[in-house]
Design a protein around this motif. Structure first.
Motif, PDB file in Angstrom:
ATOM      1  N   ASN A 202      -1.868  -5.923  -6.612  1.00  0.00           N
ATOM      2  CA  ASN A 202      -0.468  -5.713  -6.947  1.00  0.00           C
ATOM      3  C   ASN A 202       0.361  -5.672  -5.670  1.00  0.00           C
ATOM      4  OD1 ASN A 202       1.824  -5.179  -8.418  1.00  0.00           O
ATOM      5  ND2 ASN A 202       1.415  -2.990  -8.631  1.00  0.00           N
ATOM      6  N   GLY A 203       1.406  -6.476  -5.619  1.00  0.00           N
ATOM      7  CA  GLY A 203       2.243  -6.555  -4.425  1.00  0.00           C
ATOM      8  C   GLY A 203       2.139  -7.877  -3.709  1.00  0.00           C
ATOM      9  N   LEU A 269       9.371  -9.243  -6.216  1.00  0.00           N
ATOM     10  CA  LEU A 269       8.958  -9.166  -4.812  1.00  0.00           C
ATOM     11  C   LEU A 269       9.466  -7.850  -4.258  1.00  0.00           C
ATOM     12  CD1 LEU A 269       7.707 -10.673  -2.317  1.00  0.00           C
ATOM     13  CD2 LEU A 269      10.036 -11.427  -1.787  1.00  0.00           C
ATOM     14  N   ALA A 270       8.604  -7.107  -3.577  1.00  0.00           N
ATOM     15  CA  ALA A 270       9.005  -5.803  -3.047  1.00  0.00           C
ATOM     16  C   ALA A 270       8.308  -5.524  -1.726  1.00  0.00           C
ATOM     17  CB  ALA A 270       8.673  -4.691  -4.047  1.00  0.00           C
ATOM     18  N   LEU A 271       9.003  -4.783  -0.860  1.00  0.00           N
ATOM     19  CA  LEU A 271       8.355  -4.233   0.320  1.00  0.00           C
ATOM     20  C   LEU A 271       7.470  -3.092  -0.142  1.00  0.00           C
ATOM     21  CD1 LEU A 271      11.284  -4.079   2.905  1.00  0.00           C
ATOM     22  CD2 LEU A 271       9.539  -5.843   2.656  1.00  0.00           C
ATOM     23  N   GLN A 272       6.212  -3.138   0.247  1.00  0.00           N
ATOM     24  CA  GLN A 272       5.220  -2.199  -0.268  1.00  0.00           C
ATOM     25  C   GLN A 272       5.081  -0.981   0.648  1.00  0.00           C
ATOM     26  OE1 GLN A 272       3.324  -2.908  -3.265  1.00  0.00           O
ATOM     27  NE2 GLN A 272       4.946  -4.452  -3.427  1.00  0.00           N
ATOM     28  N   TYR A 273       5.136   0.192   0.033  1.00  0.00           N
ATOM     29  CA  TYR A 273       4.933   1.450   0.755  1.00  0.00           C
ATOM     30  C   TYR A 273       3.950   2.307  -0.030  1.00  0.00           C
ATOM     31  CZ  TYR A 273       8.933   0.023   3.537  1.00  0.00           C
ATOM     32  OH  TYR A 273       9.781  -0.679   4.370  1.00  0.00           O
ATOM     33  N   GLN A 274       3.486   3.386   0.593  1.00  0.00           N
ATOM     34  CA  GLN A 274       2.502   4.262  -0.053  1.00  0.00           C
ATOM     35  C   GLN A 274       2.947   5.715   0.022  1.00  0.00           C
ATOM     36  OE1 GLN A 274       1.037   2.295   2.789  1.00  0.00           O
ATOM     37  NE2 GLN A 274       1.169   0.617   1.334  1.00  0.00           N
ATOM     38  N   GLU A 275       2.688   6.435  -1.061  1.00  0.00           N
ATOM     39  CA  GLU A 275       2.960   7.868  -1.085  1.00  0.00           C
ATOM     40  C   GLU A 275       1.941   8.601  -0.209  1.00  0.00           C
ATOM     41  OE1 GLU A 275       5.475   9.167  -2.706  1.00  0.00           O
ATOM     42  OE2 GLU A 275       6.118   7.391  -3.825  1.00  0.00           O
ATOM     43  N   GLY A 276       2.315   9.756   0.293  1.00  0.00           N
ATOM     44  CA  GLY A 276       1.369  10.593   1.026  1.00  0.00           C
ATOM     45  C   GLY A 276       1.559  10.527   2.520  1.00  0.00           C
ATOM     46  N   LEU A 398       8.394  13.221   1.162  1.00  0.00           N
ATOM     47  CA  LEU A 398       7.732  14.014   2.189  1.00  0.00           C
ATOM     48  C   LEU A 398       8.803  14.729   3.020  1.00  0.00           C
ATOM     49  CD1 LEU A 398       5.148  11.302   3.276  1.00  0.00           C
ATOM     50  CD2 LEU A 398       4.698  13.335   1.894  1.00  0.00           C
ATOM     51  N   PRO A 399       8.409  15.545   4.002  1.00  0.00           N
ATOM     52  CA  PRO A 399       9.415  16.144   4.883  1.00  0.00           C
ATOM     53  C   PRO A 399      10.327  15.090   5.496  1.00  0.00           C
ATOM     54  CG  PRO A 399       7.281  17.185   5.231  1.00  0.00           C
ATOM     55  CD  PRO A 399       7.046  16.038   4.291  1.00  0.00           C
ATOM     56  N   ALA A 400      11.557  15.474   5.768  1.00  0.00           N
ATOM     57  CA  ALA A 400      12.595  14.583   6.292  1.00  0.00           C
ATOM     58  C   ALA A 400      12.911  13.453   5.310  1.00  0.00           C
ATOM     59  CB  ALA A 400      12.201  14.013   7.648  1.00  0.00           C
ATOM     60  N   LEU A 401      12.678  13.696   4.018  1.00  0.00           N
ATOM     61  CA  LEU A 401      12.987  12.762   2.930  1.00  0.00           C
ATOM     62  C   LEU A 401      12.271  11.418   3.078  1.00  0.00           C
ATOM     63  CD1 LEU A 401      16.808  13.478   2.428  1.00  0.00           C
ATOM     64  CD2 LEU A 401      14.902  14.349   1.088  1.00  0.00           C
ATOM     65  N   ALA A 402      11.157  11.407   3.824  1.00  0.00           N
ATOM     66  CA  ALA A 402      10.362  10.177   3.925  1.00  0.00           C
ATOM     67  C   ALA A 402       9.825   9.796   2.550  1.00  0.00           C
ATOM     68  CB  ALA A 402       9.211  10.378   4.900  1.00  0.00           C
ATOM     69  N   SER A 403       9.793   8.499   2.267  1.00  0.00           N
ATOM     70  CA  SER A 403       9.459   8.037   0.926  1.00  0.00           C
ATOM     71  C   SER A 403       8.410   6.938   0.953  1.00  0.00           C
ATOM     72  CB  SER A 403      10.719   7.511   0.226  1.00  0.00           C
ATOM     73  OG  SER A 403      10.410   6.944  -1.032  1.00  0.00           O
ATOM     74  N   GLY A 404       7.597   6.917  -0.102  1.00  0.00           N
ATOM     75  CA  GLY A 404       6.637   5.845  -0.305  1.00  0.00           C
ATOM     76  C   GLY A 404       7.049   4.910  -1.419  1.00  0.00           C
ATOM     77  N   LEU A 405       8.294   5.014  -1.897  1.00  0.00           N
ATOM     78  CA  LEU A 405       8.773   4.094  -2.934  1.00  0.00           C
ATOM     79  C   LEU A 405       8.854   2.680  -2.391  1.00  0.00           C
ATOM     80  CD1 LEU A 405      11.695   6.234  -4.415  1.00  0.00           C
ATOM     81  CD2 LEU A 405       9.542   5.703  -5.569  1.00  0.00           C
TER      82      LEU A 405
END
Length: 547
Positions: A202-203, A269-276, A398-405
């Protein structure tokens, strides 16, 4: 998202040969240009490297700050887009050098992959063919952004030396455009559909994504609308061949709900990121959110001009005297995408723990003496327009509003908008096209009034479709290119970008905040200048007119 769990950046070791060995004899205990691609793990890592270098979150979000959608105060990278929006720049602006270098570095990485991957003899032929198509797509993606902003650009499709890179001339935009569309059609012919990939993949870039990008590329040219219709109809009417796409059921969840954001029927189509904490994340929202939500300051804020384009629930624009719009209570009975996208005064913000906080932005209204979100002129830590962003707020941040979306580069919604615009430009807009496009988008947004959903007949369809595109895709990195191709930049980027009605002086712009004075010269500003540094290195490059 297993395929993208780790994006490994790879480098090729220099070839070192002793005087007693043949120069083309590769050492057996280290990777060189001769044997790097013979290892399948290296091939996969090199492919991942090209994916990760296709685009980034800063380019994605701050594109809107160069348009009439947003204003970005401050210096540094933010200052670059501020300068572009204001028209106060020259060829030495870092923005131009950084973007030019980003895309050509990506192209060079793609050329290295395509020029070497056939050295691998352990991966099967079908896998290598698919990988090459993915990389050809990424290279076409880079070239599309180059011609969109610079027009004629050097077309480099093979591995070249450092000395050769200093002797490149600009190919015509038409030549590069033909290369892009030919590449994307070839990719679509060999890539699997979204439905043919396993969940572990996926991605990955799909045949549907290749056609979707080609539709965008041709739409931007303005004179290829019949081709845009053909491509869109191929995607809309060929069930299963290019993936079974449809609008996701909830607009807000596409951008804020992790499960929906990463696995839905709409993303092409998306830029892929990960949670955690160990995943790949982006952190731009740290400078977009209301301060009380946890933001550091405000690096980019929506404009009043964007807010004004969200229509009423009855389908009428706020400029229509019969719309029911009340300037003293301006956010009620509006397009629900307004609330999904923009935080306005008295906004009920849903916190991650399920509680709600009221966002007080109008000066002097917050019962909290600290007034964290209130508009204060010349205070950069708060919004300079009286608005904040909600779109892409991650409740699981995550802290500092970092996102895995994931960040959506192309959605099915865009295909519907492309199709509506192209059909309308050809004089073929009718109730059937409307019902397949704009009506579906409005239904998904939450409209129920028949006056908003039914085909409006003799309405100003061009501006209606443009408004629909603006609010549907706000904060998704397309507005600057849209106003440029419509030749609206010379209108909407000449004068002040405004904020909410908080200035306190009703004699100046009816009390709306003057956020930034902008100037746009149509004789030159529709193209960016070739970066000064590159002109100094390559005598064959010729500057764009006016710079």
């Amino acid at each position: 998202m297993k395929y993208f769990k780790k994006l490994l950046f790879v480098t090729l070791s220099a070839v070192v040969a002793s005087s007693c060995k043949k120069l083309d004899l590769a050492p057996t205990n280290t990777f060189t240009e001769l044997n790097f691609y013979t290892t399948s793990l290296n091939v996969n890592n090199a492919l991942n490297n090209n994916y990760s270098g296709m685009y980034n979150s800063g380019m994605f979000f701050y594109n809107d700050a160069m348009s009439d959608n947003a204003y970005a105060p401050g210096g540094g990278a933010t200052g670059n887009v501020t300068a572009v929006a204001s028209g106060s720049y020259n060829s030495q602006l870092d923005k131009f050098l950084n973007d030019w270098s980003f895309h050509y570095s990506g192209i060079n990485s793609c050329n290295l992959f395509l020029g070497n991957v056939d050295k691998n003899k352990t991966l099967d032929a079908a896998t290598i063919t698919r990988m090459k198509a993915e990389v050809r797509f990424i290279r076409a993606f880079h070239y599309f952004y180059l011609i969109t902003h610079w027009g004629d650009v050097p077309l480099i499709t093979t591995i070249i030396s450092a000395d050769e890179s200093k002797t490149q001339s600009r190919a015509s935009k038409a030549t590069v455009l033909s290369f892009i569309t030919t590449e994307l059609e070839a990719c679509a012919a060999v890539l699997p559909s979204k439905d043919q990939y396993s969940s572990a993949d996926n991605g990955r870039i799909t045949n549907g994504a290749a056609l979707a990008l080609e539709a965008r590329v041709l739409l931007y040219q303005g004179n290829r609308m019949a081709d845009v219709v053909t491509i869109c109809e191929k995607l809309m009417n060929t069930s299963g061949t290019y993936g079974n796409y449809k609008l996701a059921s909830d607009y807000n969840n596409l951008f804020s709900n992790t499960a929906v954001n990463k696995n839905n029927t709409e993303t092409m189509l998306a830029l892929q990121y990960q949670e955690g904490v160990t995943g790949r994340t982006w952190g731009d929202y740290y400078d977009f959110a209301p301060i009380s939500v946890g933001a550091r300051d405000n690096g980019m804020a929506p404009t009043q001009e964007l807010v004004n384009d969200y229509i009423m629930l009855n389908g009428k624009p706020i400029t229509d005297p019969t719309s029911g719009y009340n300037e003293n209570n301006p956010y009620v009975n509006r397009d629900p995408r307004l609330t999904a996208t923009i935080v306005y005064d008295q906004y009920k913000f849903l916190n991650p723990d399920g509680s709600t906080q009221i966002i007080y932005i109008k000066p002097g209204t917050d019962p909290n003496s600290n007034r964290p979100n209130e508009y204060r002129p010349a205070v950069q830590s708060v919004s300079s327009t009286g608005y904040y962003w909600h779109k892409y707020f991650d409740p699981n941040h995550l802290p500092a509003l970092a996102s895995g979306l994931n960040l959506h580069l192309i959605r099915w919604a865009e295909i519907l908008l492309d199709y509506a615009e192209a059909e309308n430009s050809l004089g073929q807009m009718n109730a059937d096209v409307w019902n397949k496009t704009i009506m579906l988008l409005r239904q998904r947004a939450g409209f129920t009034d028949a006056n908003a959903l039914n085909y409006p007949g003799n309405a100003d369809m061009t501006n209606l479709i443009r408004r629909e595109r603006r609010v549907e895709l706000a904060m998704e990195g397309t507005r600057t290119e849209d106003i440029n191709r419509w030749k609206l930049s010379e209108i909407v980027l000449n004068g002040y970008a405004h904020g909410a009605k908080f200035s306190g002086d009703p004699t100046v712009d009816n009390g709306y905040i003057r956020a930034q004075l902008r100037r746009f010269d149509p004789a030159k500003n529709y193209l960016w200048p070739i970066p000064y540094n590159d002109l100094q290195k390559d005598a064959n490059l010729i500057q764009n007119p006016g710079y």
